[in-house]
Enzyme design. Structure first.
Site, PDB file in Angstrom:
ATOM      1  N   ASP A  13      34.057  64.263  12.837  1.00 13.88           N
ATOM      2  CA  ASP A  13      33.528  63.415  13.308  1.00 13.88           C
ATOM      3  C   ASP A  13      32.560  62.379  12.453  1.00 13.88           C
ATOM      4  O   ASP A  13      32.009  63.467  10.763  1.00 13.88           O
ATOM      5  CB  ASP A  13      32.547  63.581  14.491  1.00 13.88           C
ATOM      6  CG  ASP A  13      31.853  62.782  15.332  1.00 13.88           C
ATOM      7  OD1 ASP A  13      32.465  61.314  15.746  1.00 13.88           O
ATOM      8  OD2 ASP A  13      30.599  62.568  15.350  1.00 13.88           O
ATOM      9  N   SER A  14      32.316  61.457  12.642  1.00 14.01           N
ATOM     10  CA  SER A  14      31.277  60.317  12.148  1.00 14.01           C
ATOM     11  C   SER A  14      29.741  61.217  12.100  1.00 14.01           C
ATOM     12  O   SER A  14      29.490  60.998  11.170  1.00 14.01           O
ATOM     13  CB  SER A  14      31.010  59.121  12.142  1.00 14.01           C
ATOM     14  OG  SER A  14      30.795  59.428  13.915  1.00 14.01           O
ATOM     15  N   TYR A  45      29.905  55.232  12.327  1.00 10.75           N
ATOM     16  CA  TYR A  45      31.418  53.992  12.261  1.00 10.75           C
ATOM     17  C   TYR A  45      31.642  53.278  13.433  1.00 10.75           C
ATOM     18  O   TYR A  45      32.169  52.296  13.225  1.00 10.75           O
ATOM     19  CB  TYR A  45      32.377  55.226  12.266  1.00 10.75           C
ATOM     20  CG  TYR A  45      33.323  56.844  11.505  1.00 10.75           C
ATOM     21  CD1 TYR A  45      32.030  56.791  10.525  1.00 10.75           C
ATOM     22  CD2 TYR A  45      34.152  57.580  11.323  1.00 10.75           C
ATOM     23  CE1 TYR A  45      32.163  57.785   9.332  1.00 10.75           C
ATOM     24  CE2 TYR A  45      34.554  58.565  10.639  1.00 10.75           C
ATOM     25  CZ  TYR A  45      33.202  58.484   9.574  1.00 10.75           C
ATOM     26  OH  TYR A  45      33.872  59.599   8.411  1.00 10.75           O
ATOM     27  N   GLY A  46      31.152  53.484  13.868  1.00  5.54           N
ATOM     28  CA  GLY A  46      31.071  52.051  15.111  1.00  5.54           C
ATOM     29  C   GLY A  46      31.220  51.263  15.260  1.00  5.54           C
ATOM     30  O   GLY A  46      31.582  49.808  15.368  1.00  5.54           O
ATOM     31  N   CYS A  76      36.467  61.645  17.377  1.00  5.65           N
ATOM     32  CA  CYS A  76      35.277  60.283  16.698  1.00  5.65           C
ATOM     33  C   CYS A  76      36.320  59.834  17.562  1.00  5.65           C
ATOM     34  O   CYS A  76      37.371  59.022  17.152  1.00  5.65           O
ATOM     35  CB  CYS A  76      34.770  60.148  15.231  1.00  5.65           C
ATOM     36  SG  CYS A  76      33.751  58.126  15.782  1.00  5.65           S
ATOM     37  N   ASN A  77      35.729  58.862  18.665  1.00  2.00           N
ATOM     38  CA  ASN A  77      35.986  58.109  19.373  1.00  2.00           C
ATOM     39  C   ASN A  77      36.542  56.688  18.221  1.00  2.00           C
ATOM     40  O   ASN A  77      37.913  56.199  18.665  1.00  2.00           O
ATOM     41  CB  ASN A  77      35.293  57.485  20.539  1.00  2.00           C
ATOM     42  CG  ASN A  77      35.215  58.109  21.740  1.00  2.00           C
ATOM     43  OD1 ASN A  77      36.441  57.614  23.070  1.00  2.00           O
ATOM     44  ND2 ASN A  77      34.494  59.280  21.423  1.00  2.00           N
ATOM     45  N   GLU A 155      21.155  61.144  20.718  1.00  2.00           N
ATOM     46  CA  GLU A 155      20.650  61.507  18.974  1.00  2.00           C
ATOM     47  C   GLU A 155      18.856  61.894  19.298  1.00  2.00           C
ATOM     48  O   GLU A 155      18.149  62.415  18.506  1.00  2.00           O
ATOM     49  CB  GLU A 155      20.556  60.686  17.726  1.00  2.00           C
ATOM     50  CG  GLU A 155      22.407  60.776  17.727  1.00  2.00           C
ATOM     51  CD  GLU A 155      22.884  60.516  16.169  1.00  2.00           C
ATOM     52  OE1 GLU A 155      21.727  60.001  15.634  1.00  2.00           O
ATOM     53  OE2 GLU A 155      23.805  60.710  15.685  1.00  2.00           O
ATOM     54  N   CYS A 187      32.996  58.038  24.304  1.00  2.00           N
ATOM     55  CA  CYS A 187      31.829  57.738  22.909  1.00  2.00           C
ATOM     56  C   CYS A 187      31.974  59.080  22.773  1.00  2.00           C
ATOM     57  O   CYS A 187      31.733  59.890  23.968  1.00  2.00           O
ATOM     58  CB  CYS A 187      30.999  56.888  22.750  1.00  2.00           C
ATOM     59  SG  CYS A 187      30.000  57.432  20.929  1.00  2.00           S
ATOM     60  N   THR A 188      31.385  59.809  20.928  1.00  2.00           N
ATOM     61  CA  THR A 188      30.844  61.514  21.469  1.00  2.00           C
ATOM     62  C   THR A 188      29.877  61.296  21.930  1.00  2.00           C
ATOM     63  O   THR A 188      29.480  62.740  22.139  1.00  2.00           O
ATOM     64  CB  THR A 188      31.093  61.938  19.882  1.00  2.00           C
ATOM     65  OG1 THR A 188      30.498  60.976  18.924  1.00  2.00           O
ATOM     66  CG2 THR A 188      32.350  61.874  19.164  1.00  2.00           C
ATOM     67  N   HIS A 189      28.973  60.606  21.938  1.00  2.00           N
ATOM     68  CA  HIS A 189      27.496  60.516  22.434  1.00  2.00           C
ATOM     69  C   HIS A 189      27.706  60.542  23.951  1.00  2.00           C
ATOM     70  O   HIS A 189      26.098  61.159  24.481  1.00  2.00           O
ATOM     71  CB  HIS A 189      26.348  60.510  21.908  1.00  2.00           C
ATOM     72  CG  HIS A 189      26.301  60.235  20.340  1.00  2.00           C
ATOM     73  ND1 HIS A 189      27.550  60.113  19.256  1.00  2.00           N
ATOM     74  CD2 HIS A 189      25.654  61.063  19.635  1.00  2.00           C
ATOM     75  CE1 HIS A 189      27.097  60.318  17.770  1.00  2.00           C
ATOM     76  NE2 HIS A 189      25.641  59.997  18.305  1.00  2.00           N
TER      77      HIS A 189
END
Ligand code: DGL
Length: 269
Positions: A13-14, A45-46, A76-77, A155, A187-189
């Site tokens: 992932d980023s 990365y987004g 990572c999407n 985060e 998205c991962t988050h």
């Protein structure tokens, strides 16, 4: 030499967000070893160009292959959206992204054919989710919305903060007006903000966690290729990052509910 079945699943992932995918993998495949790389030096990365994200993804994958993993999960999407094809062309190892599994699950669960997608600017600009959804059923309606502020909120640990509520209302109002019945957390988050997203959209909207959907695909692929780890002892989970490990370890331990995270800083590429 380690037998192939006992090798790790490589996940990149980023940064830290891909731990949502690791958590899903751990719960679905509790005896699999996992090697994770978070590109904390180059996150996010987004909001980067597709070309740069592809380059980074190549280097991340190369690193994991150097760790002798048996397959790669692009958690990572953004990387899945813009780099998956290039990675599959370049590397001769099974590689699973999160876009197709998330899209497939949304197509399965939608009741009225109106699917929302939220993700980073790069993921939304790539149109990867709409094209995967419409390839499965062209009669569906897909509405996308970039929600970049969700990443720092997650985060910061502000998933239940009133600011998260305000930001979610602002971003999601257009999707509510479009009367979506299903929303892909692209998205991962975003699974971390699941509670506030669900409240803003209402209980009728089904949330699809792409990382969770991808973990199902990983399990199916390993079973099909007879690569599942037959072990029943506690697996090994190793974490690598490209910048100082401290913050990653602190957040990661809270996130995965462990005090045992082994995090090592490495130099990429
Ligand atoms: N991991 C990214 C994703 O899932 C979010 C964070 C970033 O922008 O790097 O798209």
């Amino acid at each position: 030499m380690v037998p192939r079945k006992q090798k790790s699943i490589g996940v990149f992932d980023s940064g830290i967000g891909g731990l949502t995918v690791v958590r899903a993998l751990m719960s679905r495949l509790p005896y699999e070893n996992i090697t994770y790389f978070g590109d904390t030096a180059r996150v996010p990365y987004g909001n980067k160009s597709a070309e740069v994200v592809r380059q980074y993804s190549m280097e991340d994958t190369q690193f994991l292959i150097g760790q002798h993993v048996k397959m790669i999960v692009v958690a990572c999407n953004t990387a899945s959206a813009v780099a998956l094809d290039a990675l599959r062309t370049q590397f001769d190892i099974p590689i699973i992204g999160v876009i197709a599994p998330g899209a497939a699950r949304a197509v399965r669960v939608t009741r009225h054919g109106r699917i929302g997608v939220i993700g980073t600017l790069a993921t939304v600009a790539s149109k990867s989710y709409p094209s995967e959804i419409l390839a499965r059923n062209k009669n569906l309606t897909v509405v996308s919305k970039a929600c970049p502020l969700f990443v720092p909120l997650a985060e910061e640990g502000w998933s239940e903060h009133r600011i998260a509520q305000m930001v979610a209302e602002e971003y999601l109002v257009s999707l509510r007006k479009e009367r979506i019945d299903t929303l892909i957390l692209g998205c991962t988050h975003y699974p971390i903000l699941r509670g506030v997203i669900q409240r803003v959209l209402g209980a009728d909207v089904q949330l699809v966690d792409s990382g969770e959907a991808a973990s199902e695909e990983v399990a199916a692929l390993l079973a099909e290729k007879e690569m599942l780890n037959p072990s029943t002892v506690l697996p090994n989970h190793s974490f690598f990052v490209s910048d100082v490990p401290q913050r990653f370890r602190e957040l990661g331990e809270i996130f995965l509910g462990t005090t045992q995270m082994r995090v090592t800083k490495v130099h990429i590429p």
